[in-house]
Design an enzyme around this catalytic site. Sequence first.
Site, short mmCIF file in Angstrom:
data_model
loop_
_atom_site.label_atom_id
_atom_site.label_comp_id
_atom_site.label_asym_id
_atom_site.label_seq_id
_atom_site.Cartn_x
_atom_site.Cartn_y
_atom_site.Cartn_z
N SER A 273 0.82 -1.18 -0.07
CA SER A 273 0.11 0.05 -0.03
C SER A 273 1.03 1.31 0.01
O SER A 273 1.52 1.46 -0.91
CB SER A 273 -0.85 -0.17 1.29
OG SER A 273 -2.01 0.89 1.08
N HIS B 165 -7.81 -5.34 -1.39
CA HIS B 165 -6.58 -4.52 -1.05
C HIS B 165 -5.47 -5.70 -0.25
O HIS B 165 -4.18 -5.43 -0.49
CB HIS B 165 -6.79 -3.39 -0.32
CG HIS B 165 -5.53 -2.37 -0.07
ND1 HIS B 165 -4.83 -1.87 -0.99
CD2 HIS B 165 -4.99 -2.05 1.00
CE1 HIS B 165 -4.11 -1.03 -0.60
NE2 HIS B 165 -3.96 -1.09 0.81
N ASP C 239 -9.08 -4.59 -6.08
CA ASP C 239 -8.80 -3.79 -4.84
C ASP C 239 -9.81 -2.77 -4.70
O ASP C 239 -10.25 -2.10 -5.41
CB ASP C 239 -7.58 -3.11 -5.31
CG ASP C 239 -6.86 -2.37 -4.09
OD1 ASP C 239 -7.71 -1.95 -3.04
OD2 ASP C 239 -5.64 -2.20 -3.99
#
Length: 806
Positions: free
Chosen positions: A667, A774, A740
Amino acid sequence: MKMFLRAALLGSLLSCSQLALATAVDIGYQQPVKEIVAIVDAAPAPGAMLSPNGKLMLSTGFAALPGIADLAAPEYRLAGVRFNPANNGPSQPRYVSSLQLIELDTQQTKTIKGLPKDLKAVNLNFSPDSRYLAFIQLEDNEAQLWQVDLQKLRASRWSNIRLNAIWGGSLQWTADSKAIFAASIPAKRGAEPVQSKVPTGPVITEARGRTAPARTYQDLLKNKHDEALFSYYFTSQLVKVGLNNKVTTLGKPQLLRGAELSPDNNFILVSRIEQPFSYAVPVSRFAYTTEVWDASGKLQYQVVQQPVADNLPIAFDAVITGRRSVGWRPDQAATLYWAEAADGGDPANKVTVRDQLFQLAAPFNAEPEKLLDLSFRFSYLLAAADGSLLVWERWWQDRNEKVWYLDPAQQARVFWERSSEDRYNDPGSPLLTTAANGQRLLRVADGAIYLTGVGASPEGNRPFIDQRQLATGETRRLWRSEAPFYEFPYTLLPSGKLLTQREAPDLPPDFYLRDLSSGELTALTKTPHPMPHTQGISRELINYQRADGIPMSATLLLPAGYDKARDGALPTVIWAYPREFRSADAAGQVSDSPYRFNRISYWTPQFLATQGYAVLDNATMPIVGEGTQEPNDSFIEQLILNAEAAIAAGVERGVTDPNRVAIGGHSYGAFMTANLLAHSNLFKAGIARSGAYNRSLTPFGFQMEQRTLWDDPELYVRMSPFFHAEKIKTPILLIHGSDDNNAGTFPMQSERLYQAIKGNGGTTRLVMLPLESHGYRARESVLHMLWETTAWLDEFVKNAKADTAK
């Protein structure tokens, strides 16, 4: 320069077509070596729940990673929420897969009979009298209400109603423990709306000068059919289910946002979503109405009607106007409380009073009573049985936290004030107790509350329990974790003993009873080592400094049997996640413990210690902005300082070969990785998972940045590795979940960076994991991720030749 930058940004924003991957192939799912597979398949650590009377502990077990077939279950994505339409439950939930009951007096473990064969329990709730346990069982085609009779140790399905658990499935017991409130699927819901094959018209959105910035949300409503599906699946019927299986409906089916019983059970605080829906923001910012019903479901008082919140400033301290954070005071029979912004909800307005806290008692026909004027934003409150309150207010921009103490006469004084960044001086969180009616109240004894915390300190975290006098603030330490163990106090039991969870580098976490007077420990659980083949891997919390003197830390892992004299310096992987701070002192604080259990992670590169790598995990990556300087004003420069310091720490210890170092992160850590490869020559390779690399695609702020693209276009370009892709010549492996749902990290971000690097002659590989969001959950996906990571690092780091190193 600005004209060029704006033209480049505009071109980036407008080029929304997906670029085909010229070298895309399907190689099937691959697996790493068996030592790494065993780490992935190790049993997750168990959890625990304590009954309200403090006599029972529920030990909860969790399933290992699901298979990719589980991720292929039906899923709808509406208004920012992903859910399973087949059972009206959450999508890809983390559920409890096993239950055991432990009697704390005798330390005996009891087996519960009659549980579902394939237990998938969420939202477990003890009854106030500790006699029953309620939970939601997620079957393939419905969400069921179950109960456990804790005296008979027998589980059974409780009523045949089908629950609506899209929100997670809130369950609330009545004060007498004879019934539970829940949201069910309306009995006459009918069939799902069918989308017409013929469009009914264009989808039109419009702006006419009203400022309405919004961060980059995903899974928003797009058309009338989405609206119809949203109404269909999110509509619930509030029901009361008795122990005798009698089901009582309250009110009519609604787009329920939440429902909360008053402590005396005479009223229900109900919040429902209102139309028209928004295509610009998720459901959390839809219009809603909050009102009070009586116990039969009749309207008694309207608390607030909030319009859609699509025009808030993007600053983190911005809030809606009007009444918000509405709830029942848990220490009163039926008294509402709420906060209201006194500054228009806009932190840019210069005022002394930001928020005001009010209360209003039943029958809700008097003028609201103001409890406090607050200089920051209201956060939450806790109440004690004697009518006293602790009220938290916070201001994100300056990281300020203030806690007020209101005595029963409503005299207010500051209980403490601190920086929320300052972990070393965190006083901890108050212990709560459960009242006879099920309400959670501050635990008060002899005029004092109890506080527990992780106890951050320069030598690492040392959890504690303190006693703090409400009248004076005087604090007395009752106990603190001592080396060589990490022991966290869960709660202080009625017997005066502590319930703790204790671990050491070679001992998995287990639950204990600790006698504070004698220090005697009694084990409640005995967990076997989940991955015995990793026991030789060493773990050490190391401390070092970056060039400007800011202290830093990381967890250093070395392979089993490693001998510096014999094996020399190793290929090294640094894994990090940048964090913003408003003070250098806070940025340098240690945030780990050298005495935690050495459970080797597959999510960070700890697993690579089985493959001959040194690993610097959780390497601190502080980005500091003091005074008028914002942290991101020198983001790139500070990243490089941080990376240089981490490499030097490994080199100075003789364990890191500076010519064979990789950097990686997930991330925002992936964003960090791409930036370091673009702006430095420190590394041989990078691993970037689920990142965002083009900040012009998140124009209304990102991470902790509150400035917009139009406030500072140069900042957005400078911080976007996409605009510096021609400089990324170090091999970078990009991994991303194809589905995601995280704000800003669209899969397109990795696809575009791949194309940019490829088009400029760089070395890169893009791995898109099907059905993953994610974070990656399927066993096949995780194992393939580890295979890709190991192969990439072996090629470009472990086997790199010293004479070709940068």
